[in-house]
Write a protein that holds these residues in place. Structure first.
Motif, PDB file in Angstrom:
ATOM      1  N   SER A  33      -7.509  -3.650  -1.486  1.00 14.11           N
ATOM      2  CA  SER A  33      -7.757  -4.618  -2.556  1.00 14.11           C
ATOM      3  C   SER A  33      -7.006  -4.278  -3.839  1.00 14.11           C
ATOM      4  N   LEU A  34      -6.254  -3.184  -3.821  1.00 10.87           N
ATOM      5  CA  LEU A  34      -5.552  -2.752  -5.028  1.00 10.87           C
ATOM      6  C   LEU A  34      -4.458  -3.735  -5.430  1.00 10.87           C
ATOM      7  N   GLU A  35      -4.384  -3.990  -6.731  1.00 11.56           N
ATOM      8  CA  GLU A  35      -3.317  -4.818  -7.271  1.00 11.56           C
ATOM      9  C   GLU A  35      -2.280  -3.975  -7.994  1.00 11.56           C
ATOM     10  N   GLU A  36      -2.579  -2.712  -8.156  1.00 13.35           N
ATOM     11  CA  GLU A  36      -1.632  -1.771  -8.753  1.00 13.35           C
ATOM     12  C   GLU A  36      -1.891  -0.405  -8.142  1.00 13.35           C
ATOM     13  N   PRO A  37      -0.896   0.463  -8.126  1.00 11.45           N
ATOM     14  CA  PRO A  37      -1.085   1.793  -7.542  1.00 11.45           C
ATOM     15  C   PRO A  37      -2.228   2.551  -8.229  1.00 11.45           C
ATOM     16  N   ARG A  38      -3.003   3.261  -7.427  1.00 15.12           N
ATOM     17  CA  ARG A  38      -4.137   4.037  -7.943  1.00 15.12           C
ATOM     18  C   ARG A  38      -4.162   5.418  -7.312  1.00 15.12           C
ATOM     19  N   THR A  39      -4.748   6.357  -8.026  1.00 10.81           N
ATOM     20  CA  THR A  39      -4.850   7.731  -7.535  1.00 10.81           C
ATOM     21  C   THR A  39      -5.989   7.858  -6.528  1.00 10.81           C
ATOM     22  N   ALA A  40      -5.955   8.955  -5.791  1.00 11.81           N
ATOM     23  CA  ALA A  40      -7.040   9.239  -4.849  1.00 11.81           C
ATOM     24  C   ALA A  40      -8.362   9.378  -5.594  1.00 11.81           C
ATOM     25  N   GLY A  41      -8.311   9.962  -6.784  1.00 11.54           N
ATOM     26  CA  GLY A  41      -9.534  10.108  -7.570  1.00 11.54           C
ATOM     27  C   GLY A  41     -10.160   8.771  -7.918  1.00 11.54           C
ATOM     28  N   TRP A  42      -9.338   7.821  -8.311  1.00 11.27           N
ATOM     29  CA  TRP A  42      -9.844   6.487  -8.644  1.00 11.27           C
ATOM     30  C   TRP A  42     -10.446   5.830  -7.408  1.00 11.27           C
ATOM     31  N   ILE A  43      -9.730   5.928  -6.283  1.00 15.39           N
ATOM     32  CA  ILE A  43     -10.211   5.332  -5.026  1.00 15.39           C
ATOM     33  C   ILE A  43     -11.497   6.023  -4.579  1.00 15.39           C
ATOM     34  N   ASP A  63      -0.076   7.088   7.179  1.00 17.06           N
ATOM     35  CA  ASP A  63       0.518   7.339   8.500  1.00 17.06           C
ATOM     36  C   ASP A  63       0.506   6.092   9.378  1.00 17.06           C
ATOM     37  N   LEU A  64      -0.511   5.268   9.219  1.00 16.16           N
ATOM     38  CA  LEU A  64      -0.629   4.035  10.009  1.00 16.16           C
ATOM     39  C   LEU A  64       0.226   2.896   9.458  1.00 16.16           C
ATOM     40  N   GLY A  65       0.850   3.100   8.300  1.00 16.36           N
ATOM     41  CA  GLY A  65       1.680   2.057   7.701  1.00 16.36           C
ATOM     42  C   GLY A  65       0.890   1.009   6.935  1.00 16.36           C
ATOM     43  N   VAL A  66      -0.361   1.303   6.620  1.00 12.39           N
ATOM     44  CA  VAL A  66      -1.213   0.369   5.900  1.00 12.39           C
ATOM     45  C   VAL A  66      -1.014   0.524   4.394  1.00 12.39           C
ATOM     46  N   LEU A  67      -0.803   1.763   3.960  1.00 14.18           N
ATOM     47  CA  LEU A  67      -0.608   2.059   2.543  1.00 14.18           C
ATOM     48  C   LEU A  67       0.729   2.731   2.320  1.00 14.18           C
ATOM     49  N   VAL A  68       1.194   2.635   1.087  1.00 17.25           N
ATOM     50  CA  VAL A  68       2.388   3.336   0.637  1.00 17.25           C
ATOM     51  C   VAL A  68       1.928   4.337  -0.405  1.00 17.25           C
ATOM     52  N   VAL A  69       2.526   5.520  -0.369  1.00 18.03           N
ATOM     53  CA  VAL A  69       2.201   6.538  -1.358  1.00 18.03           C
ATOM     54  C   VAL A  69       3.420   6.739  -2.243  1.00 18.03           C
ATOM     55  N   ASP A  70       3.168   6.910  -3.513  1.00 17.84           N
ATOM     56  CA  ASP A  70       4.234   7.159  -4.474  1.00 17.84           C
ATOM     57  C   ASP A  70       3.884   8.472  -5.169  1.00 17.84           C
ATOM     58  N   ASP A  71       4.741   9.464  -5.013  1.00 16.83           N
ATOM     59  CA  ASP A  71       4.476  10.768  -5.606  1.00 16.83           C
ATOM     60  C   ASP A  71       5.238  10.866  -6.918  1.00 16.83           C
ATOM     61  N   THR A  72       4.539  10.588  -8.000  1.00 12.57           N
ATOM     62  CA  THR A  72       5.152  10.619  -9.330  1.00 12.57           C
ATOM     63  C   THR A  72       4.875  11.965  -9.978  1.00 12.57           C
ATOM     64  N   GLY A  73       5.415  12.166 -11.140  1.00 14.14           N
ATOM     65  CA  GLY A  73       5.167  13.392 -11.885  1.00 14.14           C
ATOM     66  C   GLY A  73       3.713  13.564 -12.255  1.00 14.14           C
ATOM     67  N   ARG A  74       2.974  12.472 -12.273  1.00 13.82           N
ATOM     68  CA  ARG A  74       1.554  12.525 -12.623  1.00 13.82           C
ATOM     69  C   ARG A  74       0.662  12.553 -11.391  1.00 13.82           C
ATOM     70  N   GLY A  75       1.232  12.713 -10.223  1.00 15.07           N
ATOM     71  CA  GLY A  75       0.445  12.778  -8.991  1.00 15.07           C
ATOM     72  C   GLY A  75       0.725  11.610  -8.066  1.00 15.07           C
ATOM     73  N   LYS A  76       0.040  11.635  -6.938  1.00 13.95           N
ATOM     74  CA  LYS A  76       0.210  10.596  -5.928  1.00 13.95           C
ATOM     75  C   LYS A  76      -0.610   9.365  -6.280  1.00 13.95           C
ATOM     76  N   THR A  77       0.005   8.204  -6.050  1.00 20.51           N
ATOM     77  CA  THR A  77      -0.726   6.949  -6.151  1.00 20.51           C
ATOM     78  C   THR A  77      -0.545   6.198  -4.836  1.00 20.51           C
ATOM     79  N   TYR A  78      -1.511   5.365  -4.538  1.00 13.48           N
ATOM     80  CA  TYR A  78      -1.537   4.624  -3.277  1.00 13.48           C
ATOM     81  C   TYR A  78      -1.647   3.135  -3.580  1.00 13.48           C
TER      82      TYR A  78
END
Length: 179
Positions: A33-43, A63-78
């Motif tokens: 349901s995300l409309e913008e990338p969010r951290t694991a903590g937020w999720i 791994d299943l191709g359902v989400l994309v992860v972006d590893d930024t300088g501030r951490g991973k977002t999904y």
């Protein structure tokens, strides 16, 4: 009936959600349901699971191709994978509609787009957004921005419908069983 459960300060709707679903289902529901990338903590907070559980499920969804992860300088977002999201939407359209119904929906959307272009004398939603700088009232500007957003959404929906129509036989075909 109270708003909080017997077990702490957790709202009753959260207790019911947790009782009716698995942690994986809650993480998947929140993540899709995300409309913008969010951290694991937020999720984690939204899905009402522990952070290790959320991270485990998020990596599985990547791994299943359902989400994309972006590893930024501030951490991973999904966030939801756009290809997965698109294919799921097309799959739902094909499962719920005949080819004729899909065509009728596409025609209706195209008629809306044509009407917006004629009504505002523009060719694209971007041109319509730019027209809010013209000498128009605040109410008219708001209306134009809403129509531009609707137009963008309609164009995306139309692209899904065209794909579903163009490949309807492929999407609805089933391989024959070997005898």
């Amino acid at each position: 009936m109270t708003d909080s459960s017997e077990e702490g300060d957790e709202p009753e709707y959260v207790s019911r959600w947790k009782a009716a679903t698995t942690g994986f289902d809650r993480v998947r529901s929140v993540a899709l349901s995300l409309e913008e990338p969010r951290t694991a903590g937020w999720i984690t907070d939204e899905a009402h699971v522990s952070e290790p559980t959320a991270r485990n499920h998020l990596e599985r969804l990547v791994d299943l191709g359902v989400l994309v992860v972006d590893d930024t300088g501030r951490g991973k977002t999904y966030y939801p994978d756009p290809v997965y999201t698109r294919l799921t939407a097309i799959q739902e359209l094909v499962a719920e509609n005949s080819e004729t119904e899909l065509t009728e929906q596409a025609m209706d959307i195209q008629a809306d787009i044509t009407a917006w272009a004629e009504d505002f004398d523009v060719e694209t939603p971007r041109e319509l957004r730019a027209s809010v700088t013209d000498d128009v009232s605040l109410e008219e500007a708001d209306d134009r921005l809403q129509v531009a957003a609707d137009w963008e959404s309609a164009r995306y929906q139309l692209s899904l419908l065209r794909d579903a129509i163009d490949h309807y036989d492929t999407y609805t075909g089933r391989p024959s069983a070997f005898v």
